[in-house]
Scaffold this active site. Structure first.
Site, PDB file in Angstrom:
ATOM      1  N   SER A 666      40.386  54.769  38.055  1.00 53.53           N
ATOM      2  CA  SER A 666      39.875  53.708  37.194  1.00 53.53           C
ATOM      3  C   SER A 666      40.232  53.997  35.735  1.00 53.53           C
ATOM      4  O   SER A 666      41.407  54.008  35.382  1.00 53.53           O
ATOM      5  CB  SER A 666      38.364  53.559  37.401  1.00 53.53           C
ATOM      6  OG  SER A 666      37.872  52.383  36.821  1.00 53.53           O
ATOM      7  N   ASP A 739      40.463  45.128  45.207  1.00 50.73           N
ATOM      8  CA  ASP A 739      39.697  45.663  44.071  1.00 50.73           C
ATOM      9  C   ASP A 739      38.924  44.540  43.390  1.00 50.73           C
ATOM     10  O   ASP A 739      39.499  43.558  42.945  1.00 50.73           O
ATOM     11  CB  ASP A 739      40.656  46.313  43.069  1.00 50.73           C
ATOM     12  CG  ASP A 739      39.944  47.173  42.035  1.00 50.73           C
ATOM     13  OD1 ASP A 739      38.797  46.840  41.674  1.00 50.73           O
ATOM     14  OD2 ASP A 739      40.531  48.167  41.589  1.00 50.73           O
ATOM     15  N   HIS A 773      37.466  48.806  44.834  1.00 49.35           N
ATOM     16  CA  HIS A 773      37.754  49.720  43.733  1.00 49.35           C
ATOM     17  C   HIS A 773      37.634  51.176  44.175  1.00 49.35           C
ATOM     18  O   HIS A 773      38.404  52.033  43.749  1.00 49.35           O
ATOM     19  CB  HIS A 773      36.796  49.435  42.571  1.00 49.35           C
ATOM     20  CG  HIS A 773      37.164  50.135  41.303  1.00 49.35           C
ATOM     21  ND1 HIS A 773      38.386  49.966  40.695  1.00 49.35           N
ATOM     22  CD2 HIS A 773      36.480  51.014  40.523  1.00 49.35           C
ATOM     23  CE1 HIS A 773      38.434  50.691  39.589  1.00 49.35           C
ATOM     24  NE2 HIS A 773      37.298  51.345  39.475  1.00 49.35           N
TER      25      HIS A 773
END
Length: 806
Positions: A666, A739, A773
């Site tokens: 991330s 995601d 994610h």
């Protein structure tokens, strides 16, 4: 099948078939993934029972890839009318805290997927939901005879908001059920009824970048179909009574005396710009039969909230029941129009209103900063917390609910970034209503606190008494080396008995019974070491300085049995940058050297079994003091922090500075790409589920409050996409196909890969089907680790060494 892409030398030799099946990493890595999961636990308030919730391993890709509806920022499994992603337990057990006897629960569902576990107020029962192949059931477990039984068929609606709550008398539950007569779900019509139109008539209505938003009328119809529910009272014998009219209920709760229900209901018009939690909604009080007593608030769409991290909606927000009173509501209202850029003496006002809700609301207290919550004790004690993002300031004031409008007493004022000054959070206890309120001593002058106990030696959690008059904290017990031990529950304040969760570098977390003033330690659980393969791995907490004087820390792991005499190791540096408003807080130690060496699917520690040094939790602070914003010098501080870390481990004689990889997930992936664009410190990079073009998140990102139009140069310099032509270091990109995290949609990696490929970079782009994610399926996780391992072996461990001239 998993589609993979590759560029670099292999492509120059001609087309290569890159469609492969899921791969399994090296056995030393795979065994760690296949290790059994440690159970989670929950304690009753009386200190008699501990509920043990056993967890299965990682789900299969078949489960993760099941049909999923993505609407209104939600992800729904249409087959069960519940959230499509999340963890569950597959078994429950009861364990005596004193004595340690463990009991199996009779009658549990077969192939259980247990969620929403909750003790009844009188703690004689435990409710839970069980997900089947075609829906979600409500179950209840009797603590006395340790047996479970089903209360409903597969009709619970758990697609949005809370689904179930106990009545205060513990004799029934209030549950959201699907409409049994709703028929089949609306079908997608590929022939449009007309254009999709959005309009803004001169209002400033900025919003951050969201995923899975409503797109058309069919989405709206599906949203209505799956989220509409009927509140229903269900007795312990299974008898059902409808309560009120059906609707899209985002939250509901009963008053402590059980006479009223607070219900928040989503209404039209829906938004195509913000997710469901920002749709318009009403907040109403109903009686027990579901008849309207009073409408408390009518909240407009969140599209129009001003830009700013401390900006909020106008009108009542955070409407809740006071836990210490039979039926009193409290809420907060902005006094600055929700605009944090206005300079006003009072930011927010906390109001109260008591049943039958006919009198005008009473103002309890105002805040100087933005309201961040209230912790209730009794009619003479409540603590109001307020925060301000730009200064990282936090204030805690004491108010007397019986004297509304009196000047609050300031108890604590500090920077919430300053871990060393954190006094902790109040210990809570159940009151006569079965609700949690602050635990005080007999004098009522002291509350109990549990703190993480930040210190220069690392976190040393403590249990303390905080005096509300002197404002001093008296530490009753504190964790000591070589253990990291945290209080989790105070059983009896008068006797000083409490439960801790204790671990060390090689001892897994377990629960223990303690008493203030005594060294006696009684084990409550004996969970085994889940990954004995990691026993003997060496762990060190490093402290070093950046070139600007900021103190940094990191945790260094080296392989079992490694000695420096054996030579320098390749190293994997893993990090996630954080922003700070002062260098002192940035330089604080943020973990404990005695924490258990645990490993999760996203951890870099796997590579300590593959002969690498691993530098984890590597400090990458981005500091902006005074009027300066942290990101004004993001790149410079990023590179300086990474260089300081490499230099430190190289100076120790452990890391080979020519064979260091950097990686992150991330915002850590964003960091990785920037480090490769702006430095030559690394042999390779691994970037998972990142964002690389900040113009695709123009209304703020991470801790950046300014918009692209306010700080275009910052957005430009921080976007590694703009420097794709500078990246010559091999970089592996991984991304979940599904995601849903704000700003990290897969197109970020797709476009970045194309930019890298177009400039001849050595890069590989791996898309994990159906993954969000964070990656969940066992097959996806194994393949991710295989990809990372292959990349590190080729470009780091076995990196060709430069030839020296003879």
């Amino acid at each position: 099948m998993l589609a993979l892409s590759l560029s670099g030398p292999a492509m120059a030799q001609g087309t290569k078939d890159l469609n492969v099946t899921y791969q399994r990493p090296a056995e030393s890595i795979a065994k760690l993934i296949e290790a059994p999961a440690t159970p989670t636990v929950s304690f009753d308030a009386k200190g008699e029972w501990m509920l043990v919730m056993e967890r299965p391993g990682y789900p299969s890709i078949e489960e993760i890839a099941a049909p999923e509806l993505r609407i209104g920022g939600l992800r729904i499994n249409p087959a069960v009318n519940g959230a499509s992603r999340g963890s569950s337990s597959n078994n429950l057990k009861l364990k005596k805290i004193n004595g340690g006897q463990e009991y199996a629960i009779q009658g549990l569902p077969a192939n259980a997927k247990i969620t929403d576990v909750s003790w009844s107020p009188d703690e004689q029962h435990v409710s839970f939901l069980n997900t089947t192949t075609n829906g979600i059931e409500l179950w209840v477990m009797n603590v006395a005879n340790r047996s479970a039984r089903k209360l409903t068929n597969s009709q619970v609606n758990d697609a949005y908001g809370n689904a179930v709550t106990w009545a205060p008398d513990s004799k029934s539950l209030l549950v959201k059920l699907t409409n049994a007569n709703r028929g089949k779900a609306p079908k997608t019509n590929n022939t449009p009824a007309g254009p999709v139109i959005q309009e803004n008539l001169g209002k400033t209505a900025a919003s951050r970048t969201y995923q899975d938003l409503l797109k058309n009328r069919t989405d709206e119809a599906l949203f209505d179909y799956y989220l509409t529910s009927q509140l229903t009272q269900i007795n312990l014998d299974g008898q059902q009574t409808k309560v009120g009219e059906q609707g899209i209920i985002r939250s509901f709760s009963t008053s402590p005396d059980g006479q009223y229900i607070l219900v928040a209901t989503t209404k039209r018009p829906y938004s195509y710009l913000v997710p469901a939690n920002s749709f318009p909604y009403t907040v109403q009080v109903w009686d027990r039969q579901g008849k309207l007593v009073k409408q408390i608030a009518d909240i407009p769409s969140g599209e129009n909230i001003p830009v700013g991290f401390n900006a909020v909606a106008t009108g009542p927000r955070s409407v809740s029941w006071r836990p210490d009173q039979p039926a009193t509501l409290y809420w907060v209202e902005a006094q600055d129009g929700g605009d944090d850029k206005k300079d006003v003496p009072v930011r927010d006002m906390v109001y109260m209103q008591t049943a039958p809700f006919s009198a005008a609301p009473v103002a309890l207290a105002g805040t100087k900063l933005r309201y961040a919550g209230i912790t209730w004790g009794n009619n003479d004690l409540a603590l109001v917390t307020e925060r301000w993002w730009r200064t990282r300031q936090e204030r805690t004031t004491k108010v007397k609910p019986s004297q509304p409008g009196a000047e609050p007493v300031l108890l604590i004022e500090r920077s919430y970034e300053d871990l060393y000054s954190d006094p902790g959070s109040p210990v809570m206890e159940k009151n006569k209503f079965g609700r949690y309120v602050m635990l005080t001593d007999k004098s009522g002058q002291n509350i109990y606190m549990i703190s993480e106990g930040g210190s220069p030696e690392g976190n040393r959690p403590f249990l303390s008494k905080f005096n509300l008059t002197t404002k001093k904290n008296d530490i009753l017990w504190r964790s000591a080396a070589p253990y990291y031990e945290r209080p989790v529950s105070v059983l009896n304040a008068d006797k000083g008995t409490f439960i801790t969760r204790r671990e060390s570098e090689n001892d897994p977390p377990n629960y223990f019974l303690r008493q203030v003033g005594s060294k006696k330690l009684t084990a409550v659980t004996k969970f085994p070491h889940p990954t004995p393969e990691l026993i003997g791995v060496d762990k060190q907490l490093l402290t070093y300085k950046r070139n600007d004087g900021v103190t940094l820390t990191a945790t260094l792991y080296t392989p079992k049995g490694y000695k420096k005499e054996q030579g320098r190791l390749p190293m994997l540096l893993w990090a996630y940058p954080r922003e700070f408003k002062d260098a002192a807080s940035a330089g604080q130690v943020k973990s404990s050297p005695y924490e258990f060496t645990r490993i999760s699917s996203g951890s870099p520690l796997f590579w300590v079994t593959r002969g690498y040094a691993v530098l984890d939790r590597t400090d990458i602070p981005i500091v902006g003091e005074g009027d300066a914003e942290p990101n004004d010098t993001y790149v410079e501080q990023l590179v300086a922090s990474a260089k300081a870390a490499i230099d430190e481990v190289a100076k120790m004689g452990i890391a080979d500075p020519n064979r260091v990889a950097v990686g992150g997930h991330s915002y850590g992936a964003f960091m990785t790409a920037n480090l490769l664009a702006h430095s030559d410190l690394f042999a390779a990079g691994i970037a998972r589920s990142g964002a690389y073009n900040r113009t695709l998140t123009p209304f703020g990102f991470q801790a950046e409050e300014r918009t692209f139009w306010q700080a275009p140069e910052v957005y430009g310099k921080m976007s590694p996409f703009n420097y794709a032509n500078k990246i010559k270091t091999p970089i592996l990109l991984l991304h979940g196909e599904a995601d849903n995290n704000s700003g990290t949609f897969p197109i970020q990696s797709e476009r970045f890969y194309n930019a890298l490929k177009g400039h001849g970079a050595t890069t590989r782009y791996v898309v994990l089907p159906s993954e969000s994610h964070g990656y969940a399926a066992k097959e996806s996780i194994m393949h991710m680790l295989w990809e990372m391992d292959q990349w590190l072996e080729k470009y780091v461990k076995n990196k060709p060494q430069p030839q020296t001239m003879r």
